[in-house]
Design a protein around this motif. Structure first.
Motif: not given
Length: 298
Positions: A148-171
């Motif tokens: 897990v510690e090694a994984a931090r080195e592979y992150v370039a950065g961060f972004v905000a996102a909106n994961d829009l989801s259609e629940r009738e299709y999804q569930l």
């Protein structure tokens, strides 16, 4: 530093935003370093090269940049990988127990659009939902990471996102498949910025969503079940992560699926914000059955 892509769909140019001594934002073109903000740029130590160029004053300032359309801060990712049910309160409002291992699914990269682009509701959708999420941008190729510690080195950065989801299709319902519910055109607004990992303390960022100016989601990343490094390490055991790939880490409670709020309707305005990563604003409309999605971008 805040990395941004500016301009019309398909013609975005790479730029970086920095604050001057007076606290005013200044935009600088990155065309001297790269043609785009993508995996190749990140893998070639683009963040460090940008920092060095800013220190030497070798990047030209962009006049009128603040008036340009903002595209997704990463050019079309090779993969958009998502973690489901990663906040205990959201799992509870969805009627599920908190997972013991990360729940993983994929979204097509062609769902990625700019943070403020007009947002289509699918023609037959009755349960279109919002999900503010912290996005991880991968900076180096990762496979079978040792810890897990090694994984931090592979992150370039961060972004905000909106994961829009259609629940009738999804569930369970008319379709009942996660891929169908998560693959709709323009359903992954990203940005406005990519902020380097070194400039973000990702363990306690505030995430919020407003629907027509009414607060719906208000939580922090301190409530993540699986933190950023754990997610990256886990995924590397099952898939090849490449520079420019985006990982969406899940959403907190306060979505329409909870039954407490109505689903998105035509004319609604959805705004999502993550502390330090910027704010998005989408105006929703009903897509026609034969229309081309407005605002889609790399």
């Amino acid at each position: 530093m805040k990395f941004v892509r500016l301009g019309e769909v398909g013609a975005e140019q790479p730029a970086v935003i920095v604050e001057d001594a007076a606290g005013a934002e200044r935009y600088y073109s990155l065309l001297a370093l790269t043609s785009d903000i993508d995996g190749a740029f990140l893998a070639a130590d683009g963040v460090a090269r940008t920092s060095a160029a800013l220190k030497t004053g070798s990047l030209p300032e962009l006049d009128g940049a603040a008036e340009l359309r903002v595209g997704a801060p990463v050019a079309r990712p090779g993969a958009v990988i998502c973690i489901g049910m990663n906040y205990a309160a959201h799992a509870a409002e969805s009627g599920a127990a908190p997972p013991e291992i990360p729940v993983v699914f994929l979204k097509p990269s062609n769902t990625v659009v700019g943070p403020n682009d007009a947002a289509p509701i699918p023609p037959s959708s009755a349960k279109y939902d919002w999900e503010v999420e912290l996005g991880i941008v991968i900076g180096k190729t990762a496979s079978y990471l040792p810890s897990v510690e090694a994984a931090r080195e592979y992150v370039a950065g961060f972004v905000a996102a909106n994961d829009l989801s259609e629940r009738e299709y999804q569930l369970p319902g008319a379709a009942g498949q996660w891929t169908k519910g998560k693959s709709l055109p323009a359903s992954t607004p990203l940005g406005p910025w990519l902020v380097p990992a070194a400039d973000v303390v990702e363990g306690n960022l505030r995430l919020r969503t407003w629907i027509n100016d009414e607060l719906r989601q208000d939580s922090t990343t301190a409530d993540l079940i699986f933190d950023v490094a754990t997610v990256v390490h886990h995924l590397s055991q099952y898939m090849l992560l490449e520079p420019g790939d985006v990982i969406l880490t899940g959403t907190p409670e306060g979505v329409a699926l909870s039954g407490r709020f109505p689903y998105i309707q035509p004319g609604d305005v959805v705004e999502v914000e993550i502390e330090g990563l910027g704010r998005q604003r989408q105006e929703f409309f009903r897509a026609g059955t034969a229309s081309t999605t407005a605002g889609a971008s790399a």
